[in-house]
Design an enzyme around this catalytic site. Structure first.
Site, mmCIF file in Angstrom:
data_model
loop_
_atom_site.group_PDB
_atom_site.id
_atom_site.type_symbol
_atom_site.label_atom_id
_atom_site.label_comp_id
_atom_site.label_asym_id
_atom_site.label_seq_id
_atom_site.Cartn_x
_atom_site.Cartn_y
_atom_site.Cartn_z
ATOM 1 N N CYS A 1 -10.066 -1.835 -31.120
ATOM 2 C CA CYS A 1 -9.074 -0.886 -31.615
ATOM 3 C C CYS A 1 -8.024 -0.734 -30.531
ATOM 4 O O CYS A 1 -8.266 -0.103 -29.506
ATOM 5 C CB CYS A 1 -9.732 0.457 -31.942
ATOM 6 S SG CYS A 1 -8.573 1.735 -32.497
ATOM 7 N N GLU B 1 -5.191 -3.531 -36.960
ATOM 8 C CA GLU B 1 -5.921 -4.673 -36.438
ATOM 9 C C GLU B 1 -5.197 -5.941 -36.863
ATOM 10 O O GLU B 1 -4.509 -5.962 -37.892
ATOM 11 C CB GLU B 1 -7.370 -4.674 -36.945
ATOM 12 C CG GLU B 1 -8.287 -5.632 -36.208
ATOM 13 C CD GLU B 1 -8.243 -5.439 -34.697
ATOM 14 O OE1 GLU B 1 -7.446 -6.159 -34.045
ATOM 15 O OE2 GLU B 1 -8.979 -4.591 -34.184
#
Length: 360
Positions: A2, A129
């Site tokens: 992340c 992402e």
């Protein structure tokens, strides 16, 4: 992993959106730690080193407070260990924005906070992402399914969120927006009940570092990551450790009742998140605008024509920036506030569909 998030809610909205249950089962609205609401800045594109809203036990700041009482704090993304001896934390030689759940007990930077009960929940609209491709990378925005999302039998349209992508063997793992969190009990409803976007709740560890030469303490955190869930494996092999629901959040934060080893059992891949492709604008953290969240067609070489769904999302993003948002009209009734879906729910739901109710 992340490496980028979005959190666009104003401070008061964050407080309303992250109500929690204490040990007695009572729903509570957390207050901001003194001065921290001013340190947090909403953003469509948060990168490490920025200040983010974090939920944690009030006991970490007040030894006389109940462990189950929570508070909101603004913390810097990227954990600086308490034992770091340089006066400049930017000189750390390793990245601590993420920490792998498998190695929390193996690395001192994370083991110390974990064993001290320094667990926190990082709050965000969602995270970004990137999926590797032959030419460059395709970014996705990933978030909790919303209660007002389309039902399983409804047809997806361009611009609608998706919750699975084809794997290399062309199979598809489905995870529908209908798998949202359970509806709140009626007795829990009150005039401050949040009807907007459901914030993503990610498990984290924090530490407090004080400059060796003296100065104000700095609170920082790291996002715990786990193996990607089946529906996200086609994007990346890691994901944040998501805490799904008030009970998981409560157990992760309650270090007095839940031991570190038991808390680690909560860190599992969750096959529940929704996502959609977004523009490469998000690749540069200096780009901080609603365009970062706008759904795009990755197969199109030119800007896709806006659909009703994407128009609604963009309308919300443009009109609901923290500087333009207003507090709810005090004359609005409790029933009206509970029955009216938030703008992002309307986008997920489709412009021509009626809001789902508890009886649907």
């Amino acid at each position: 992993m992340c490496g980028r998030t979005a959190c666009t809610l104003a401070p008061d909205e964050v407080s309303r959106a992250c109500r929690y249950r204490d040990r007695a089962g009572r729903r509570r609205r957390p207050n901001w730690r003194d001065g921290d609401a001013d340190k947090y800045r909403p953003s469509y594109n948060k990168a490490p080193q920025s200040m983010s809203p974090v939920l944690l036990s009030q006991r970490h700041f007040d030894k006389n407070a109940p462990v189950g009482e929570c508070v909101l704090a603004a913390m810097r993304w990227g954990l600086v260990p308490a034992w770091f001896r340089d006066n400049d934390p930017s000189k750390m030689q390793y990245n601590t924005s993420n920490c792998r759940s498998e190695s929390l007990l193996a690395k001192k930077s994370y083991k110390d906070p974990l064993l001290k009960g320094q667990r926190c929940v990082i709050l965000a609209d969602g995270f970004y992402e990137w999926r590797k491709q032959e030419k460059g990378k395709q970014p996705f925005f990933i978030y909790f399914p919303q209660n007002q999302g389309p039902s399983q039998g409804e047809t997806k349209r361009q611009g609608d969120p998706i919750t699975s992508i084809p794997h290399e063997d062309n199979t598809e793992i489905a995870c529908t927006p209908g798998e949202a969190s359970p509806d709140l009990k009626q007795e829990d409803m009150d005039i401050d009940e949040w009807a907007g976007w459901r914030l993503l709740t990610m498990a984290g560890l924090f530490d407090c570092w004080t400059p060796p030469g003296g100065g104000d303490p700095l609170y920082t955190y790291s996002v715990v990551t786990v193996d990607a869930s089946p529906n996200l494996q086609g994007i990346h092999d890691r994901m944040p450790a998501v805490l799904d629901g008030e009970e998981e959040v409560r157990r992760w934060l309650d270090f007095g009742e839940v031991t570190s080893l038991d808390a680690l059992k909560l860190l599992q891949p969750k096959n529940i998140l929704a996502f959609h492709p977004v523009s490469s604008l998000v690749n540069n953290s200096r780009n901080d605008s609603p365009e970062c969240l706008k759904p795009v067609d990755p197969q199109s070489k030119k800007e896709p024509k806006p659909t009703a769904s994407s128009k609604m999302m963009m309308s919300w993003l443009k009109s609901n920036t923290p500087t333009k948002r207003k507090e709810p009209d005090s004359c609005e009734t409790k029933a009206e506030r509970q029955s009216k879906p938030g703008p992002l729910q309307q986008w997920l739901q489709g412009t021509n569909k009626k809001p789902r109710t508890n009886e649907d």
